[in-house]
Design a protein around this motif. Structure first.
Motif, PDB file in Angstrom:
ATOM      1  N   THR A   1       0.856  -1.190   0.000  1.00  0.00           N
ATOM      2  CA  THR A   1       0.000   0.000   0.000  1.00  0.00           C
ATOM      3  C   THR A   1       0.887   1.234   0.000  1.00  0.00           C
ATOM      4  OG1 THR A   1      -1.970   0.979   0.995  1.00  0.00           O
ATOM      5  CG2 THR A   1      -0.267   0.214   2.509  1.00  0.00           C
TER       6      THR A   1
ATOM      7  N   ASN B   1      -9.895   8.076   1.610  1.00  0.00           N
ATOM      8  CA  ASN B   1     -10.021   6.782   0.947  1.00  0.00           C
ATOM      9  C   ASN B   1      -8.815   6.530   0.054  1.00  0.00           C
ATOM     10  OD1 ASN B   1     -11.538   4.444   0.815  1.00  0.00           O
ATOM     11  ND2 ASN B   1     -12.704   5.099  -0.988  1.00  0.00           N
ATOM     12  N   ASP B   2      -8.502   7.530  -0.799  1.00  0.00           N
ATOM     13  CA  ASP B   2      -7.295   7.388  -1.622  1.00  0.00           C
ATOM     14  C   ASP B   2      -6.099   7.833  -0.811  1.00  0.00           C
ATOM     15  OD1 ASP B   2      -5.518   6.893  -3.588  1.00  0.00           O
ATOM     16  OD2 ASP B   2      -5.826   8.796  -4.596  1.00  0.00           O
TER      17      ASP B   2
ATOM     18  N   SER C   1      -5.919  -0.137  -1.950  1.00  0.00           N
ATOM     19  CA  SER C   1      -6.145   1.272  -2.293  1.00  0.00           C
ATOM     20  C   SER C   1      -7.630   1.558  -2.175  1.00  0.00           C
ATOM     21  CB  SER C   1      -5.677   1.506  -3.736  1.00  0.00           C
ATOM     22  OG  SER C   1      -6.117   2.754  -4.202  1.00  0.00           O
ATOM     23  N   CYS C   2      -8.003   2.713  -1.667  1.00  0.00           N
ATOM     24  CA  CYS C   2      -9.426   3.111  -1.616  1.00  0.00           C
ATOM     25  C   CYS C   2     -10.269   1.997  -1.001  1.00  0.00           C
ATOM     26  CB  CYS C   2      -9.938   3.450  -3.008  1.00  0.00           C
ATOM     27  SG  CYS C   2      -8.922   4.675  -3.852  1.00  0.00           S
ATOM     28  N   ILE C   3      -9.899   1.571   0.196  1.00  0.00           N
ATOM     29  CA  ILE C   3     -10.509   0.378   0.779  1.00  0.00           C
ATOM     30  C   ILE C   3     -11.234   0.707   2.080  1.00  0.00           C
ATOM     31  CG2 ILE C   3      -8.352  -0.362   1.960  1.00  0.00           C
ATOM     32  CD1 ILE C   3      -9.157  -3.263   0.814  1.00  0.00           C
TER      33      ILE C   3
ATOM     34  N   CYS D   1     -10.107  -2.973  -3.632  1.00  0.00           N
ATOM     35  CA  CYS D   1     -10.671  -1.667  -3.273  1.00  0.00           C
ATOM     36  C   CYS D   1     -12.096  -1.864  -2.757  1.00  0.00           C
ATOM     37  CB  CYS D   1     -10.785  -0.742  -4.483  1.00  0.00           C
ATOM     38  SG  CYS D   1      -9.319  -0.565  -5.504  1.00  0.00           S
TER      39      CYS D   1
ATOM     40  N   LYS E   1     -13.341   1.971  -6.196  1.00  0.00           N
ATOM     41  CA  LYS E   1     -12.042   2.191  -6.835  1.00  0.00           C
ATOM     42  C   LYS E   1     -11.865   3.654  -7.255  1.00  0.00           C
ATOM     43  CE  LYS E   1      -9.620   0.628 -10.972  1.00  0.00           C
ATOM     44  NZ  LYS E   1      -9.838   1.900 -11.669  1.00  0.00           N
TER      45      LYS E   1
END
Ligand code: ZN
Length: 428
Positions: free
Chosen positions: A175, A184-185, A242-244, A306, A309
């Motif tokens: 990550t 998030n991002d 990512s963005c999870i 994600c 996403k």
């Protein structure tokens, strides 16, 4: 405290730090994560050649603001670090509105959002603000100040953590830690990865786990330049987180041919935890470090995990000040991202090829494996158990069998344990 709330609190603590691809923000972030998991922090000198790239000078920023003619700060980096283009060079000057406008970035379609802009490899300076604010600026002289510097004697900072397992074959979880205040991002990935690592430090694992925390792109290039040989030899599966942390979707960014063990595992999990309502993106829609991990000649079996996403139409807050810890990333969303990743890991840990140890159907009754009371649902359990052993031919792994018989692997784990105890099935 629930896991979701705990991760949300970590993200809140990390929120104010101004991260970029190099600099003290990355180090402060690692100092925090080090209190949760024993990461190794590594510094690589600026100017180092890594494959086709060169590590850029280290960038640090102390303050930045725009003052109007009366001396009022109309923009202040201390209030929101998105206000300055990441890697802006220093400036201290009085300029006209027309000149200022050449250095202002906004989003006309999202007039209340401050955009996130970077300029890592080209020297310039600039400010980001809402489009509403830009429209309100009047004709006068403005004082712009960015107190930043580049250091060619500095370094790029990354961290990793290897958790040894029973075998040397390893699972990669990667990550990134290079974005300023966005939820998030950025922060969802490191906090979920840290929580997964913490859990795997508590358990005895079959696989070795390699956790990697890097600045996006240049960091994965650096990391691969140091570890490619070992990773190529040992990596059985890999995930880029990512963005999870939002609570909308579950999404997978497939490997180049969508044909690796990681793809199979991630799809089985995503399908089952989302009620068959997940999004599967092709490698053509990649955007994070899978670009390096899956590059020709690197060819690691890596998939992106994600919730919603980056670039998805359901994530309009992406790369803006609206990507926050109130409306986008929530404790529930982070708990879902944690479960998504842990379920993939736990499935890999049990994903063996199982073989029935007797010929014909095993007699479950004499081993006490029939449910004590016969109800509709217990009959279903028996069907699932008999279906499971019907495919234990030594050729199917756990995911294959669960996909054929239509159950989630977690529901099979209890029969597997009973069957193994009774020496009805074995792995080869
Ligand atoms: Zn990003």
């Amino acid at each position: 405290m629930t896991i979701g709330l705990e991760l949300h609190n970590w993200a809140k603590d990390l929120w104010p730090i101004c991260r970029s691809i190099t600099g003290n923000g990355v180090r402060q972030t690692f100092d925090y994560l080090k209190k949760i998991i024993p990461i190794n922090i590594i510094e690589v000198p600026c100017g180092t050649q890594v494959f086709d790239w060169v590590i850029p000078d280290e960038w640090n920023i102390r303050e930045a603001w725009i003052k109007d003619a009366q001396g009022n700060k109309i923009i202040d980096f201390a209030k929101n670090n998105l206000h300055v283009i990441s890697y802006s060079e220093a400036i201290d000057k009085r300029i006209s509105l027309a000149e200022l406008k050449n250095h202002i970035y906004t989003l006309p379609d999202q007039p209340n959002a401050v955009p996130y802009i970077t300029s890592y490899y080209k020297r310039r300076w600039g400010f980001c603000m809402t489009h509403d604010q830009l429209k309100s600026l009047t004709e006068q002289d403005y004082h712009v100040c960015i107190d930043s510097n580049f250091n060619s004697a500095g370094s790029l900072t990354y961290a990793d953590l290897i958790i040894p397992g029973k075998v040397v074959q390893e699972v990669l979880i990667s990550t990134y830690i290079c974005h300023p205040s966005m939820a998030n991002d950025e922060l969802s990935g490191p906090v979920v990865a840290a929580a997964v690592a913490r859990e795997l430090l508590r358990t005895k694992n079959y696989y070795t786990y390699r956790f990697v925390f890097i600045p996006e792109t240049i960091g994965s290039v650096v990391y691969l330049s140091k570890h490619l040989e070992q990773m190529k030899k040992n990596t059985v599966a890999g995930f880029v987180l990512s963005c999870i942390g939002d609570n909308k979707n579950y999404s997978i960014l497939s490997s180049p041919y969508a044909n690796t063990l990681t793809d199979k595992v991630a799809e089985h999990v995503a399908k089952n935890i989302s009620n068959n309502n997940f999004k599967k993106f092709s490698f053509l829609e990649r955007g994070s470090d899978e670009r390096q991990y899956c590059a020709p000649g690197v060819d690691l079996p890596v998939v992106g995990l994600c919730r919603t996403k980056y670039m998805d139409e359901d994530f309009p807050e992406y790369h803006t000040s609206l990507d926050d810890l109130e409306n986008v990333v929530t404790p529930e969303g982070l708990a879902g991202g944690y479960k998504f990743t842990m379920d993939c890991v736990n499935l890999l840990e049990k994903n063996f090829k199982y073989k029935l140890s007797v010929l014909c159907e095993p007699q479950l009754g004499k081993r006490g494996l029939y449910p004590a009371i016969s109800t509709k649902s217990s009959i279903n359990v028996v069907y699932n158990m008999m279906n499971f052993v019907a495919y234990c031919n030594g050729k199917n792994d756990l995911v294959d069998i669960c996909e054929i018989i239509g159950i989630y692997y977690r529901d099979a784990l209890e029969y597997i344990e009973d069957f193994e105890k009774n020496k009805l099935i074995h792995t080869e």
